[in-house]
Scaffold this motif. Structure first.
Motif, short mmCIF file in Angstrom:
data_model
loop_
_atom_site.label_atom_id
_atom_site.label_comp_id
_atom_site.label_asym_id
_atom_site.label_seq_id
_atom_site.Cartn_x
_atom_site.Cartn_y
_atom_site.Cartn_z
N LEU A 229 0.83 -1.20 0.00
CA LEU A 229 0.00 0.00 0.00
C LEU A 229 0.87 1.26 0.00
O LEU A 229 0.51 2.26 -0.61
CB LEU A 229 -0.94 -0.01 1.22
CG LEU A 229 -2.04 -1.07 1.18
CD1 LEU A 229 -2.76 -1.13 2.52
CD2 LEU A 229 -3.03 -0.78 0.06
N THR A 231 3.64 1.62 -1.52
CA THR A 231 4.11 1.85 -2.88
C THR A 231 3.03 2.46 -3.76
O THR A 231 3.32 3.01 -4.83
CB THR A 231 4.60 0.54 -3.54
OG1 THR A 231 3.48 -0.35 -3.72
CG2 THR A 231 5.66 -0.13 -2.70
N ARG A 232 1.78 2.39 -3.34
CA ARG A 232 0.66 2.95 -4.10
C ARG A 232 0.25 4.34 -3.61
O ARG A 232 -0.73 4.90 -4.08
CB ARG A 232 -0.57 2.02 -3.99
CG ARG A 232 -0.34 0.58 -4.43
CD ARG A 232 -0.22 0.46 -5.94
NE ARG A 232 -0.44 -0.88 -6.41
CZ ARG A 232 0.49 -1.83 -6.49
NH1 ARG A 232 1.72 -1.56 -6.08
NH2 ARG A 232 0.20 -3.04 -6.95
N GLN A 233 1.01 4.89 -2.67
CA GLN A 233 0.59 6.14 -2.02
C GLN A 233 0.43 7.29 -3.01
O GLN A 233 -0.54 8.05 -2.96
CB GLN A 233 1.58 6.54 -0.92
CG GLN A 233 1.11 7.75 -0.13
CD GLN A 233 2.17 8.30 0.78
OE1 GLN A 233 3.25 7.73 0.92
NE2 GLN A 233 1.90 9.44 1.41
N ARG A 235 -0.22 7.20 -6.23
CA ARG A 235 -1.41 6.99 -7.06
C ARG A 235 -2.68 7.26 -6.26
O ARG A 235 -3.61 7.91 -6.74
CB ARG A 235 -1.42 5.56 -7.61
CG ARG A 235 -2.66 5.25 -8.42
CD ARG A 235 -2.59 3.87 -9.03
NE ARG A 235 -3.84 3.55 -9.73
CZ ARG A 235 -4.16 3.97 -10.93
NH1 ARG A 235 -3.32 4.75 -11.59
NH2 ARG A 235 -5.30 3.64 -11.49
N ILE A 236 -2.71 6.76 -5.02
CA ILE A 236 -3.89 6.96 -4.18
C ILE A 236 -4.10 8.44 -3.89
O ILE A 236 -5.24 8.94 -3.88
CB ILE A 236 -3.76 6.15 -2.88
CG1 ILE A 236 -3.81 4.65 -3.20
CG2 ILE A 236 -4.88 6.51 -1.90
CD1 ILE A 236 -3.50 3.76 -2.02
N THR A 262 -11.83 2.29 -8.12
CA THR A 262 -11.69 1.16 -7.20
C THR A 262 -12.74 1.26 -6.10
O THR A 262 -13.05 2.35 -5.63
CB THR A 262 -10.29 1.16 -6.54
OG1 THR A 262 -9.28 1.17 -7.54
CG2 THR A 262 -10.11 -0.08 -5.65
N ARG A 280 -11.52 -3.51 -9.06
CA ARG A 280 -11.18 -2.53 -10.08
C ARG A 280 -11.75 -2.89 -11.45
O ARG A 280 -11.74 -2.07 -12.36
CB ARG A 280 -9.66 -2.38 -10.20
CG ARG A 280 -8.96 -1.95 -8.91
CD ARG A 280 -7.56 -1.42 -9.19
NE ARG A 280 -7.64 -0.17 -9.93
CZ ARG A 280 -6.78 0.19 -10.89
NH1 ARG A 280 -5.82 -0.63 -11.27
NH2 ARG A 280 -6.93 1.35 -11.50
#
Length: 296
Positions: A229, A231-233, A235-236, A262, A280
């Motif tokens: 999660l 690593t997705r910060q 994008r989020i 999502t 997704r």
């Protein structure tokens, strides 16, 4: 189940439509397939001689159950070639669904995943008995089994589900607090905050259907999930995140450029998040445009 007041075919179908949709959705985990089953049910119902029908509600439930069983077996073959994890189709639900605690628990993403581990007939019997409280005789007619066989199947399914369902009922308020803590931690990159709310054995599942990028295999363990999660910060952070009532429980809807990207639902046990479900696949998000009222 009490006998219905006789109604015209269209009136009877409309009266029980929400119930029939709920039965089909509980059995299939797919709103799109549930809608198809309702169309098939209507076509068969329209040809029935109503003078031979004692209980219209029970008769309609019998038709929708049989059509759902047929569809469930087809879905089983489709899932064998599905890319990545298969998750139930999330439903934006009306507030009255959350008010019915037992119904909300049974249509939750966590429970629908448990139902996926049942054989088709076991799932039908469990849903009709435990969720809709049909008699064994009514279920026997619906699944074309003897009453004794249905009792055995129901007992086996109850034991199976009890071993896999969330250990205790979780209130929407508790789920909402966990989601808020989770959202804060993810948006701020607070690794410790994530670890505080994730159970040591948490599992993250993603469903992109081979169309959208998603993890192809489950990610297990708090450290691994938290790192993924993190690593997705970025994008989020580019998305708008809104709370929503999904399958009777609070969830998060992530939008990118105004479109739903999502839907994130969760499972909780003993105050910690034990399951994260990120849907997704665009084909599974179409029913998120308007709220659905489910009925028992």
């Amino acid at each position: 189940m009490s006998a219905d007041r006789p109604q015209e075919p269209t009136e009877a179908f409309v009266t029980h439509r929400n119930l029939l949709f709920t039965v089909a959705y509980e059995m299939l985990g797919s709103a799109a397939d549930a809608e198809d089953v309702l169309q098939e049910t209507w076509l068969r119902w329209a040809d029935v001689d109503l003078d031979t029908v004692r209980d219209q509600r029970a008769y309609l439930v019998r038709i929708v159950t049989r059509q759902s069983l047929n569809r469930l077996r087809t879905l089983g073959r489709r899932k064998e070639s599905y890319v990545g994890s298969w998750l139930p189709e999330p439903l934006l639900t009306t507030p009255d669904v959350a008010d019915d605690v037992e119904l909300a628990e049974n249509v939750s993403m966590a429970m629908l995943l448990v139902l996926e581990t049942l054989a088709p007939t076991e799932r039908a019997v469990f849903v009709l008995r435990e969720v809709f409280d049909l008699s064994y005789d009514e279920i026997a007619e619906a699944v074309d089994k003897s009453r004794a066989a249905v009792r055995q199947i129901a007992r086996r399914a109850r034991v199976h589900v009890a071993a896999r369902r969330p250990r205790a009922a979780v209130s929407p308020a508790e789920t909402r607090r966990a989601l808020e803590a989770f959202q804060r931690a993810v948006q701020t990159g607070d690794m410790q905050g994530l670890l505080d709310i994730l159970a040591p054995d948490v599992v993250l599942l993603g469903d992109g259907g081979g169309v959208k990028q998603a993890i192809l295999r489950p990610v297990a363990g708090a450290d691994k999930v938290a790192r993924l999660l993190a690593t997705r910060q970025v994008r989020i952070a580019a998305m708008s995140i809104q709370p929503a009532q999904v399958n009777g429980y609070p969830a998060l809807v992530l939008r990118l450029d105004g479109e739903i990207d999502t839907v994130l639902a969760l499972r909780m046990d003993d105050g910690l998040i034990t399951g994260l479900y990120a849907v997704r696949n665009p084909a599974k998000l179409s029913h998120m445009r308007c709220a659905t009222s489910l009925r028992r």
